[in-house]
Structures are given as C-alpha cells and as structure tokens.
Design an enzyme around this catalytic site. Structure first.
Site, PDB file in Angstrom:
ATOM      1  CE  LYS A 100      -3.347   1.933   2.310  1.00  0.00           C
ATOM      2  NZ  LYS A 100      -4.928   1.855   3.938  1.00  0.00           N
ATOM      3  CB  SER A 175      -8.074   3.914   2.470  1.00  0.00           C
ATOM      4  OG  SER A 175      -6.930   3.305   3.467  1.00  0.00           O
ATOM      5  CB  SER A 199      -8.409   1.374   5.523  1.00  0.00           C
ATOM      6  OG  SER A 199      -8.740   2.147   5.789  1.00  0.00           O
TER       7      SER A 199
END
Lengths: 513, 95
Positions: A100, A175, A199
């Site tokens: 990420k 997210s 997330s």
C-alpha cells in the site's frame, strides 16, 4: 530436473497467478517453478489487467524481474553469504508482493495517493518493508488508496480510481482498495494494507479476499504515514487464510522504533491452523444484523453460522449495543488525531510547496490548501473543530470515555465467547460515484468495523459467499487482544469447508450504464 | 448542532487551510450532518468510564539513553523543496 521435464510441468501463466503463496512456495521448493517465472507471470498479468483495475500508483516491475533472478540464485546456490544469512526466511525467497502506498520505501515514491506527497521518496524504509525485503519478497509496486487512508471506496485517491475486479463499475472498498483489488485480480499474490477503521477488512470483503487487522501493537507502525496513531495498524491482504498466517509471521513483532509496539513472544501463526473449531464459542451480536444491513449479506452470514454449527462450534446470539456510539467516536477521535498528525505537512521539509507565497504563513497555508484533497480537508476541519476550545469536552473528551465503554462491552463478550461473528460491510460493493457526494453515508460503510479499532482488538474478514449478482460478501471474525492464532484457525476451518476460491472468481465485467 | 460561517473560517485558520466559497457551503453542510450524527454519544452510558488515553495499557516505553545515528542525512535534504548547505530554506521571517 532436465529442461524437458521442467517444460512439461510448467503451468500456464494464468494458472501461476491464480495460485496462493503457499502453493507457489511448494512449487519453488520442488523446482517446478522459478522466481523469475513467477514474477514474469505476474508482470504479464499486470500488463493485461491493470488498465481495467487501476490498482497501482507506482509499478516496480522493471526492477522486479532482475531481483527475481537474483533471488533464484540465492535460493538455489550454496553461496556462503546466503546460507549464513539467518534473516532470510528461505521459504519465501523470490515471492512477489504489493505494498500500500502509505508505507515508506527508499528509492520508490510513497505518495499516500495525495498531491501533497506526489514526488515524495522516503529517506528510510518502514519496518514492515525491511521485514518484507529481509524475507526475500519482491515488490511489484505501490498500491492505490484513499488519500492519506481516509475513505471507504478508494475514490478519494488523487491519483486514479481503482475498480472492483468483480464488477468494474463498482468500488473495491477502501482505503486499501488498490491492495484488495490487486490481490483479487491476481496482479499480486498478496499485499500489505493498513487499517484505521476497517481499511483492510472492508476492501477485502468487497473484493472477495482475506484481510486481517492485527491487534494494535503487534505490527510496527514505523514508516507508516500516520493517519490516526492510536488506531492505525498494518496487516495482510491475501488470497486465503494460510497465506494470511504466513505474512503475519513475516510482519509481526516488537520494534524499538515504534514505542507502541508490544514486546511479546513470537507466535507461529501457520502452526495455529488446525482445521478444527469443535467446542469453540462463537458469539453473534444481534445488533450487527439490524437496520441498514443488506438482506443478502444477512443471508450469507446466516449460512456461515449454520456451517460453524455443523463444524462443531458452539454458536450463540449475544448482545453488543455499541455500533453507533463506536462510529461517532471513531470519526471524532480519528479526525482529531489526523488534524494533529497532518499538521506536519507545511511545505518546508518535504511534500508539496506552493509557488505562490510572499511570507512564511502564506507558504504554509497555500502549500496545504493546494496539496490536500477534499476529504482530507474535511477531516482536518472536523478534527480541529472537536479539539478546539469550547468543544473539546463535548466531543473529544466524551469520545475518549465512549472508547473505554466500547472496550468494556467487548470485554464482557470475550468473557463468554472466543470469537464474535458479524458482517464486515453492511452492503456489498457499491457503484463508483454513488456515495462520493455524501460523506456521512460513506462513513456508515464502516459501521461494522470501526469498533474493533476503537477497542484495539483484532479482526479478520474472509469471503462468506456471493450475492445473487455475484458480488462477494465478507464475514468478520473478531478476537480479543492478541488472539490472532485463534482467529486465523477459526477462519481457516470455515475456508477449508467452504472452498470459496474454487467456486467463485472475479468476472471483470463492465456493464454499460 | 449548527456551525456558523465565522466559526468554520476560524477553524480553517487554525488548521492553516484556505477555503473558497464552494468549500465553505459544502463543509458547513457536511460538518452539520456529521456533528448531528455524533450527538448519539450524548446517550452513551459513560458515567463510570474514564478516558482512554493511548491505545495500549502500558504507560510508557523507556529506552536506554544511547545515541543512534541516522545514516541517510543526504536523503532528507534531497526531498526538501528548497535547501541551502545543510539547512531547509524558508522565506524571510524578520523583515
């Protein structure tokens, strides 16, 4: 093995990228595949699918292939340097991974999907990135996310809109939407995500993959760009539960660079997978199945409950009336912490600097105003408001008390049950654009997940089934602090019985609207 | 809970952000929605709850008083928008 035999055994590239990491490791160990072959198969898959899915902010495929060759040498040669390197966990050497884009990597940009950090290259690695590198894993790139991890759909990225591989008109969740979509579309075998209020778990649920939010303090946050420091945790997003356990073995552990990480004995999460839940006590909090939860989500979860009963677990309905308190508390506490954490972006030391300023104050204000996107500004403003004089007691102080209340309510449940079972997301993946104008509605997407961060527990999302429209539905299993081993075994036992991955896979459909 | 335009502008100033007219209207509405939702915590039974400070129960993390050098000072300056020698460069503060 002769070249002839090797060739006969070689799998088609799509078959290679469909394999789990533990299956890839088996093939590396038996010389059926090399890291170079695996990495090339993933690069070809990215070249085919990335244009539809948009999961990556930065690709590192150009260096990945060179690294793979190096890793093959390390794996197969009796090179003294390698055999003496005890830090190399030999079994994962040469396996690709995606990261990420809020975890710092030297030599590769870490943008947080924000204009503020568009060109930011960290001078140091996050501890998890060091651990991944030390294990011989090869990064294929940095994955898209909501800007500064603020969002539940990845639509708040300043870089691109990631699409759900099961239906390209729908969001992948957020997210960590890029991480979940990349794993679901077989563009990476596994990925790292981060979870402040859901997330990791919510995108895993919406994309039909496995995502674990570890207990706060189990994985080092050093080098993770801070959103809400008392809630953030890094965790794995994987194709199955065994891979999840393997990646936890890589990233868990005390780090002196993160003063909130906990020094405790290391657990082998893979050996915790017993495929047995007989006698396990599972609580099903009825409040998590009430108003606002989609009927098809409820149906799939009901089926899952029946399967756990068949497997010998003791499943019982219980009460845990915290969801609304926890969600309100989450948005107060996380925005308060974010407004403080994001104060560091001043255009002086790193990040975006405006060209339009005549004094220092204008430099601060214009750099921040130009660099931050809409949702980030909204949360900074909300956070500044609840911390400001006159409102601190009414919101922030009260929210910190509610946080204690939520913890106590969970403690009561864990006195009776080993694991709690809930939906991960109240709804399956929704259409791109359908919630982006209504922040409060978007925040409600986190109603089932935020309380786990508020109470510093651990939770995993695994696929429970699909809707009539063939969209994945995730089941959340919640465990008490540092009970990841129990949680992983509970998830594993269900997965072995239901074999979601054998039955369903993303269609990459794109219906014209 | 309604927030006035003046309050919003004061908050934006505290946060070092500049808002345009569209943003002012939008954020006023958003803040009101979110703060109204947040009022549910008024009903939370928290009379016997203390505040949660920090996420862990451990009170402090002590380290030995040993200096460890950061080995990539150059990397820090390479990403700064403006530097001179080994310093970050900012506009003149004292005229």
């Amino acid at each position: 093995m002769s070249e002839m035999n090797r060739k006969e055994m070689i799998l088609m590239e799509d078959d290679i990228t469909r394999l789990t990491v533990h299956e890839l490791v088996d093939k590396l160990n038996s010389n059926e595949l090399t890291s170079e072959e695996i990495t090339k198969a993933y690069i070809d898959r990215i070249n085919e699918k990335e244009k539809d899915v948009n999961a990556f902010v930065t690709l590192t495929t150009d260096t990945a292939l060179e690294k793979a060759k190096e890793m093959d040498k390390k794996r197969y040669s009796n090179n003294a340097e390698f055999s003496g390197n005890t830090k190399m966990r030999e079994n994962l050497v040469g396996i690709p991974i995606g990261i990420k884009d809020n975890m710092c990597t030297t030599g590769v940009k870490t943008t947080c999907s924000s204009k503020m950090l568009e060109n930011f290259v960290s001078p140091y690695n996050a501890t998890v990135v060091d651990k991944v590198n030390d294990s011989g894993l090869i990064s294929l790139g940095k994955l898209n996310m909501d800007e500064f991890a603020m969002g539940s759909s990845t639509e708040h990225s300043a870089m691109k809109i990631t699409r759900n591989p099961w239906d390209l008109n729908k969001v992948p969740g957020g997210s960590s939407g890029g991480s979940a979509a990349a794993v679901a579309s077989d563009m990476v075998p596994w990925a790292l995500g981060s979870d402040t209020g859901g997330s990791i778990r919510q995108p895993a649920s919406l994309c039909g993959v496995v995502g674990l939010k570890p207990t706060y303090g189990l994985v080092s946050r050093y080098g993770l760009v801070a959103f809400a420091s008392s809630l953030d945790q890094i965790g794995p997003i994987t194709k199955d539960v065994k891979d999840c356990a393997m990646l936890m073995n890589v990233i868990a552990g005390y780090d002196e660079k993160d003063s909130t990480s906990i020094d405790m004995p290391k657990v082998d999460y893979v050996s915790a997978l017993k495929n047995d839940v007989k006698g396990l006590k599972i609580g099903v909090p009825k409040e998590f199945f009430g108003e606002g939860i989609n009927e098809e989500v409820k149906d799939q979860l009901q089926k899952a409950i029946e399967i756990y009963k068949e497997l010998g677990a003791e499943v019982e309905e219980c009460s845990l009336n915290i969801s609304e308190y926890a969600l309100a508390t989450y948005y107060i506490v996380s925005c308060a912490e974010a407004s403080s954490n994001l104060g560091r972006f001043d255009g002086i030391r790193y990040g975006h600097r405006t060209e339009n300023f005549s004094d220092l104050n204008e430099l601060f204000v214009n750099s921040r105003t130009e660099g931050f996107g809409d949702e980030v500004k909204r949360r900074i403003i909300l956070g500044t408001y609840v911390l400001s004089s006159g409102y601190y007691d009414a919101y922030y102080k009260k929210a910190q008390k509610v946080r204690t209340f939520v913890k106590k309510e969970f403690d009561k449940c864990f006195a009776k049950y080993d694991v709690l079972l809930t939906p991960t997301s109240p709804i399956p993946a929704f259409d791109i654009g359908s919630k982006s104008d209504n922040p409060l509605e978007m925040y409600l997407a986190d109603i089932c997940t935020v309380s786990i961060n508020i109470a510093n527990l651990c939770a995993i999302s695994i696929p429970a089934g699909v809707t009539s429209d063939n969209m994945p539905v995730g089941m959340q299993l919640i465990g008490n602090r540092f009970t990841e081993a129990t949680l992983l075994n509970t998830a594993y036992t269900f997965e072995q019985k239901t074999n979601f991955r054998d039955k369903y896979k993303p269609s990459f459909r794109r219906e014209e609207k | 809970m309604s927030v006035s335009k003046d309050e919003l502008l004061h908050i934006a100033k505290l946060a070092n952000l500049k808002l345009n007219d569209n943003e002012i209207d939008k954020y006023l509405k958003n803040l009101e929605d979110i703060l109204n939702y947040a009022e549910v915590i008024e009903n939370a039974p928290i009379d016997d709850c203390t505040e949660t400070i920090g996420a862990n129960d451990n009170a402090n993390a002590f380290r030995s008083d040993i200096v460890s050098e950061f080995d990539n000072i150059d990397g820090i300056f390479e990403i700064a928008p403006s530097t001179e020698r080994n310093m970050f460069k900012i506009p003149k503060v004292i005229q």
